[in-house]
Enzyme design. Structure first.
Site, PDB file in Angstrom:
ATOM      1  CG  ASP A   1      -2.150   1.025   1.105  1.00  9.24           C
ATOM      2  OD1 ASP A   1      -2.081   1.428  -0.183  1.00  9.24           O
ATOM      3  OD2 ASP A   1      -2.695   1.359   2.316  1.00  9.24           O
TER       4      ASP A   1
ATOM      5  CG  ASN B   1      -7.435  -2.694  -6.247  1.00 12.68           C
ATOM      6  OD1 ASN B   1      -6.503  -3.413  -6.019  1.00 12.68           O
ATOM      7  ND2 ASN B   1      -7.706  -1.739  -5.128  1.00 12.68           N
TER       8      ASN B   1
END
Length: 251
Positions: free
Chosen positions: A28, A76
């Protein structure tokens, strides 16, 4: 988190958990890394691929047997179409560019996640990566792509339901072991340690079943800045933990 030595102390030195064999990482911070430098998010993702390469090298140097990287989640797809397209392209590039080296070094590549809505060429590349490395045994690189923990559990439940419907399985014969055999990660040991970069402290639908007893380490480092020293520091923190699995500790 301060830099740690390139190699972490073992359990004998630390007095804590035994050596981890499988580490899973939530990669991340690519977008924030790019934004801080005035770059497009795509550049952050490209830098993230380089960090992934460093992580694979470091994992082997640090004595791990398996590394799982969370590269694209089922959520996503909500991102802008151009960014999704770029992420798909990066997986293609990673497989094409890195597969020869991974094969030569004895690395087994496993891709977990739902492949149904991937393009035909990407499905073929994924199948090729797995097929050409399936007999390798020195190290396992597991890539979670179009993966979500809840989605995986639902797909496993459907598989068991179909087996019951067909008469191949009785409901009372469903066990943790039979359920695990329907997961994407079958034949891969559960992770000992889950690392998340970028300072966020949540699990984001990642390996919900498999990480039930994993240790978690959350790092303030953005993923493109991840390196062997940071990796070793996370493992050093892991060694300080006492893993009891619901039992009573040694102290």
């Amino acid at each position: 988190m301060s830099a740690a030595p390139a190699t972490s102390p073992g359990p004998a030195e630390s007095g804590g958990a035994s050596a981890p064999k499988h580490v899973a990482i939530i990669m991340d911070g690519n977008g924030r890394w790019a934004k801080a430098r005035g770059l497009a998010r795509t550049e952050g993702h490209k830098a993230g691929v380089e960090a992934a390469r460093r992580a694979v090298e470091a994992a082997r140097d640090l004595g791990l047997e398996c590394l799982t990287l969370y590269s694209f989640s089922t959520e996503n797809w909500r991102r802008p179409a151009g960014e999704v397209r770029d992420l798909m392209g990066l997986l293609r590039q990673f497989i094409v560019d890195d597969l020869p080296k991974l094969k030569k070094e004895g690395c087994k590549v496993v891709i977990i996640g739902d492949r149904d809505n991937l393009s035909m060429d990407l499905k073929a590349l994924v199948k090729r990566a797995e097929s050409e490395t399936k007999d390798n045994a020195k190290f396992t690189l597991q890539i979670a792509f179009n993966y979500g923990g809840r989605d995986e559990i639902v797909r496993a439940a459907r598989s068991l339901a179909e087996a019951v419907k067909s008469g191949a399985l009785k409901p009372e014969d469903i066990t943790e072991k039979s359920f695990e055999a329907c997961l994407d990660t079958k034949n891969i040991p559960d992770p000992d340690l889950v690392i998340r970069t970028s300072g966020e402290k949540r699990i984001s639908n990642y390996l919900l079943w498999q990480a039930a007893y994993a240790e978690y380490v959350f790092l303030d480092v953005l993923w493109p800045d991840f390196n062997k020293e940071v990796f070793a520091g996370a493992i050093e923190e892991y060694y300080r933990r006492e893993r009891r699995y619901g039992g009573v500790g040694g102290n």
